[in-house]
Design a protein around this motif. Structure first.
Motif, short mmCIF file in Angstrom:
data_model
loop_
_atom_site.label_atom_id
_atom_site.label_comp_id
_atom_site.label_asym_id
_atom_site.label_seq_id
_atom_site.Cartn_x
_atom_site.Cartn_y
_atom_site.Cartn_z
N SER A 316 0.45 -1.34 0.12
CA SER A 316 0.43 0.24 0.10
C SER A 316 1.41 1.18 0.05
CB SER A 316 -0.87 -0.29 0.99
OG SER A 316 -0.22 0.23 2.77
N MET A 317 2.01 1.21 0.21
CA MET A 317 2.77 2.20 0.73
C MET A 317 4.27 2.89 -0.83
SD MET A 317 1.70 3.08 3.76
CE MET A 317 2.48 4.77 3.84
N ASN A 318 3.94 4.08 -1.37
CA ASN A 318 4.99 4.69 -1.46
C ASN A 318 6.37 4.93 -1.52
OD1 ASN A 318 2.07 5.78 -3.14
ND2 ASN A 318 2.81 4.87 -4.24
N THR A 319 6.01 5.71 0.07
CA THR A 319 7.42 6.03 0.33
C THR A 319 7.34 5.70 2.34
OG1 THR A 319 7.82 7.24 -1.41
CG2 THR A 319 9.03 7.62 0.77
N ILE A 320 8.21 5.11 2.41
CA ILE A 320 8.97 4.58 3.83
C ILE A 320 9.92 5.48 4.54
CG2 ILE A 320 8.84 3.04 6.07
CD1 ILE A 320 6.79 1.05 4.31
N HIS A 321 9.86 6.23 5.36
CA HIS A 321 10.87 6.60 5.96
C HIS A 321 10.53 6.36 7.12
CE1 HIS A 321 13.10 10.12 7.91
NE2 HIS A 321 13.27 10.16 7.26
N THR A 322 12.71 5.67 7.53
CA THR A 322 12.79 5.59 8.93
C THR A 322 13.84 6.44 9.56
OG1 THR A 322 14.30 3.73 8.06
CG2 THR A 322 11.54 3.49 9.41
N SER A 323 13.90 7.22 10.23
CA SER A 323 15.52 7.76 10.83
C SER A 323 15.90 6.83 12.21
CB SER A 323 15.01 9.13 10.61
OG SER A 323 16.69 9.73 10.92
N SER A 324 17.54 6.86 12.69
CA SER A 324 17.87 6.66 13.83
C SER A 324 16.74 5.48 14.89
CB SER A 324 18.15 7.80 14.74
OG SER A 324 18.64 9.04 14.23
N LEU A 325 16.00 4.30 14.10
CA LEU A 325 15.24 3.75 14.09
C LEU A 325 16.26 2.43 14.56
CD1 LEU A 325 12.18 3.25 15.64
CD2 LEU A 325 11.64 2.50 12.91
N THR A 326 16.31 1.60 13.65
CA THR A 326 16.60 0.40 13.10
C THR A 326 17.47 -0.44 14.44
OG1 THR A 326 17.33 1.10 11.20
CG2 THR A 326 15.74 -0.14 10.85
N HIS A 327 18.41 0.94 14.45
CA HIS A 327 19.04 0.35 15.33
C HIS A 327 19.13 -0.23 16.83
CE1 HIS A 327 19.94 4.28 16.85
NE2 HIS A 327 20.00 4.23 18.14
N GLU A 328 17.87 0.88 16.71
CA GLU A 328 17.13 0.51 18.67
C GLU A 328 16.47 -1.09 18.47
OE1 GLU A 328 14.60 3.77 19.19
OE2 GLU A 328 16.24 4.81 20.39
N ILE A 329 15.72 -1.15 17.53
CA ILE A 329 15.09 -2.80 17.69
C ILE A 329 16.11 -3.83 16.91
CG2 ILE A 329 13.72 -4.50 15.89
CD1 ILE A 329 13.38 -1.69 13.77
N GLU A 330 17.39 -3.39 17.04
CA GLU A 330 18.41 -4.55 17.21
C GLU A 330 18.91 -4.63 19.09
OE1 GLU A 330 21.94 -6.85 16.96
OE2 GLU A 330 20.15 -6.94 15.62
N SER A 331 18.97 -3.27 19.10
CA SER A 331 18.97 -3.32 21.21
C SER A 331 18.12 -3.43 22.18
CB SER A 331 19.53 -1.29 21.49
OG SER A 331 20.80 -1.50 20.45
N TYR A 332 16.93 -3.27 21.93
CA TYR A 332 16.34 -2.89 22.39
C TYR A 332 15.37 -5.04 22.14
CZ TYR A 332 17.37 1.10 24.20
OH TYR A 332 17.89 2.43 25.20
N GLY A 333 15.54 -5.18 21.20
CA GLY A 333 14.43 -6.69 21.32
C GLY A 333 15.61 -7.15 20.14
N SER A 334 15.88 -8.35 19.09
CA SER A 334 16.46 -9.13 18.84
C SER A 334 16.99 -8.31 17.18
CB SER A 334 15.64 -10.10 19.19
OG SER A 334 14.75 -10.56 17.92
N ARG A 335 18.08 -9.64 17.16
CA ARG A 335 17.97 -9.86 15.89
C ARG A 335 17.10 -9.84 14.79
NH1 ARG A 335 23.19 -9.87 13.10
NH2 ARG A 335 23.41 -8.57 14.65
N ALA A 336 16.28 -11.03 15.31
CA ALA A 336 15.12 -11.90 14.35
C ALA A 336 14.30 -10.86 14.34
CB ALA A 336 14.92 -12.80 15.39
N ASP A 337 13.94 -9.34 15.35
CA ASP A 337 13.05 -8.16 15.44
C ASP A 337 13.81 -7.35 14.56
OD1 ASP A 337 11.03 -9.19 17.25
OD2 ASP A 337 12.44 -8.38 18.89
N LEU A 338 14.73 -7.74 14.11
CA LEU A 338 15.06 -6.57 13.34
C LEU A 338 15.13 -6.90 11.59
CD1 LEU A 338 16.74 -4.21 12.10
CD2 LEU A 338 18.50 -5.50 12.99
N VAL A 339 15.26 -7.89 11.65
CA VAL A 339 15.30 -8.51 10.47
C VAL A 339 13.71 -8.85 10.35
CG1 VAL A 339 15.29 -11.10 8.96
CG2 VAL A 339 17.17 -11.13 10.09
N GLN A 340 12.40 -9.28 10.91
CA GLN A 340 11.38 -8.89 10.59
C GLN A 340 11.24 -7.68 10.10
OE1 GLN A 340 9.31 -12.08 10.68
NE2 GLN A 340 7.68 -10.36 9.55
#
Length: 530
Positions: A316-340
């Protein structure tokens, strides 16, 4: 004489067909214009012209149908009339006072001169304020659905009224209101191409909220201003890659990036969807929207966790923007969370859509053992392992440590609760003391050494777990193509203001330290869905 019908034409109605058919049968002579005056026009109607505005926009609430589907419906609509029907796509050019004149010139150009519409050979059918632009050019305007021009009251539903009705009605296909007012030409297109379902998705507010509390200690005026200042730099870097249409910002904070995007004339017909898990930031977004800070009215915010599930409908989306977010998924979640998370962004994008991700990045050769010189004369070196219950006292203490002593504290605290052990040793060469550790460990410290105000929280975060090649590889495994403008780079402000005179990196060559350039700090990664 020509009939010109300007509009977005997302949907055609039974009334429109009967109205035009009546004009063709009875002629124009006794018809009254929008001001109640009889036209007195005796010329025969030779053609009906549809000027389809916003033809270059689709996949938004304002323009859910692409031009080609609107054209299919108009073609079928016109085939049932007794005179030829023509349609011309008019691209959106922003808010210009002479848009009617532009439309007429586009028709003349695209028809290769076949239709040079003037007040002498064309009568306009319009029931919205757009008619004023044509009236100023001297055209006679027929009212169609318009009952009273002073109040803009209509005596029958407008096409957009039916669109909005479909958006909130299920099943729309058998709804009595739709059956009564929607013309078969449009109905068949909407049914065949599942436009009703698309419109319902575009209009649906499927926001899932988590709970949270507003902090009483933050100066929100200062915070908003800081986010706005940072957003200008981030938007400048991303603007050229944004695809118009449905634009999402995951981890949108206070909506500053979206606010700037709303000011971009190229994106004026787009819809914007901000996702923020923090309740107090979500509330600020809503407040800013209520304050009218977003130029585009089609801005929507959700308080939602976008890590473990889809934030938007698939494809449904033409553009998705993220900033300074993905490293927090690895940090507070897990590698599996980041891959998902990566896989979910791919699933949400429409074909040709882009995910623009700006974040920290690990250095190349991150496992390389390096010699790290740290300034030990720019602060205190006594007892770097003190503990404090008061956060401000602890921050003051950390700030007073030398860069070398602060590394010793960092090595003890960094991701200790996550079970990470930062291995290092020390050596002295030519009367200079060096830390011997991996380049990854060195950059983890250098990237965080000045975050003394929020040290305990920062110790949970890892920045350098993947280098740029690993980031690209993981996006490619999810199906993305990497845009050639993607890059990793060294933030020169950080180098000049936080590292020079504080830290230097070396390798050992012939038993002597040989300087290394400061590694990359930041990545700008653009994934494209084919």
């Amino acid at each position: 004489m020509y009939l010109l019908i300007p509009g977005r034409h997302q949907l055609l109605t039974q009334f429109q067909f009967k109205y035009i058919q009546q004009l063709l049968q009875n002629g124009l002579e006794n018809e009254k214009d929008v001001f109640g005056n009889t036209t007195g026009i005796t010329q025969k109607i030779e053609a009906v012209l549809f000027a389809v505005t916003s033809a270059n926009h689709s996949n938004t609430r304002r323009n859910p149908l692409p031009f080609y589907l609107r054209a299919i419906a108009i073609e079928a609509f016109g085939n049932a009339l007794s005179v030829p029907t023509y349609m011309y796509g008019i691209d959106d050019v922003g808010q210009v006072p002479n848009f009617a004149e532009y439309t007429l010139k586009r028709i003349q150009h695209d028809s290769e001169g076949q239709f040079h519409c003037t007040p002498n050979n064309t009568i306009v059918i319009c029931s919205t304020p757009v008619l004023n632009m044509y009236h100023q050019l001297g055209f006679t305007i027929l009212p169609a659905e318009l009952q009273e021009i002073t109040t803009w009251k209509h005596h029958t539903p407008m096409p957009w009224d039916i669109v909005e009705h479909i958006a909130r009605t299920s099943p729309w296909q058998t709804d009595a209101f739709v059956q009564q007012h929607m013309h078969a030409s449009a109905y068949n297109v909407w049914l065949k191409y599942k436009r009703g379902e698309k419109v319902q998705m575009l209009f649906r507010d499927a926001m899932i909220s988590s709970d949270g509390d507003l902090t009483e200690t933050r100066d929100y005026n200062v915070y908003v201003r800081q986010m706005d200042e940072i957003a200008e730099m981030k938007y400048h870097d991303t603007a050229q890659f944004i695809q118009p249409g449905r634009i999402g910002d995951i981890g949108c904070a206070v909506g500053s990036w979206i606010k700037l995007a709303c000011q971009d004339e190229r994106l004026r017909e787009s819809d914007f969807y901000g996702i923020e898990v923090s309740r107090y930031l979500y509330v600020l977004c809503q407040q800013r929207k209520e304050n009218g800070e977003f130029m585009n009215p089609f801005v929507f915010f959700a308080q939602k966790n976008a890590v473990t599930g889809l934030a938007y409908e698939p494809n449904s989306m033409n553009t998705i923007h993220t900033s300074s977010l993905t490293h927090e998924i690895e940090s507070y979640g897990s590698r599996a969370d980041l891959v998902q998370f990566i896989q979910n962004r791919y699933a949400e994008l429409a074909p040709g859509g882009v995910w623009i991700n700006r974040d920290v990045v690990g250095p190349d050769n991150k496992d390389q053992i390096i010699y790290l010189w740290l300034n030990d004369s720019d602060g205190d070196n006594e007892d770097p392992y003190k503990t404090y219950n008061d956060k401000q006292e602890f921050s003051h203490y950390l700030t007073g440590l030398s860069t070398y002593a602060r590394f010793l504290r960092f090595a003890k605290d960094f991701r200790h609760k996550e079970g990470y052990v930062l291995n290092y040793s020390t050596t002295t060469i030519n009367n200079k003391r060096y830390i011997i550790t991996s380049l990854q460990n060195a950059m983890e410290f250098l990237s965080r050494k000045d975050y003394t105000d929020n040290w305990q929280s920062e110790m949970h975060e890892t920045f350098c777990f993947w280098n740029f090649s690993e980031w690209k590889s993981n996006l490619q495994q999810a199906g993305f193509t990497i845009h050639p403008s993607s890059k990793a780079f060294t933030n020169e402000w950080i180098v000049n203001n936080r590292w020079k005179g504080k830290a230097e990196l070396f390798t050992l060559k012939n038993d002597q330290p040989e300087p290394l350039d400061y590694p990359v700090t930041t990545m700008f990664l653009i994934g494209v869905k084919a």
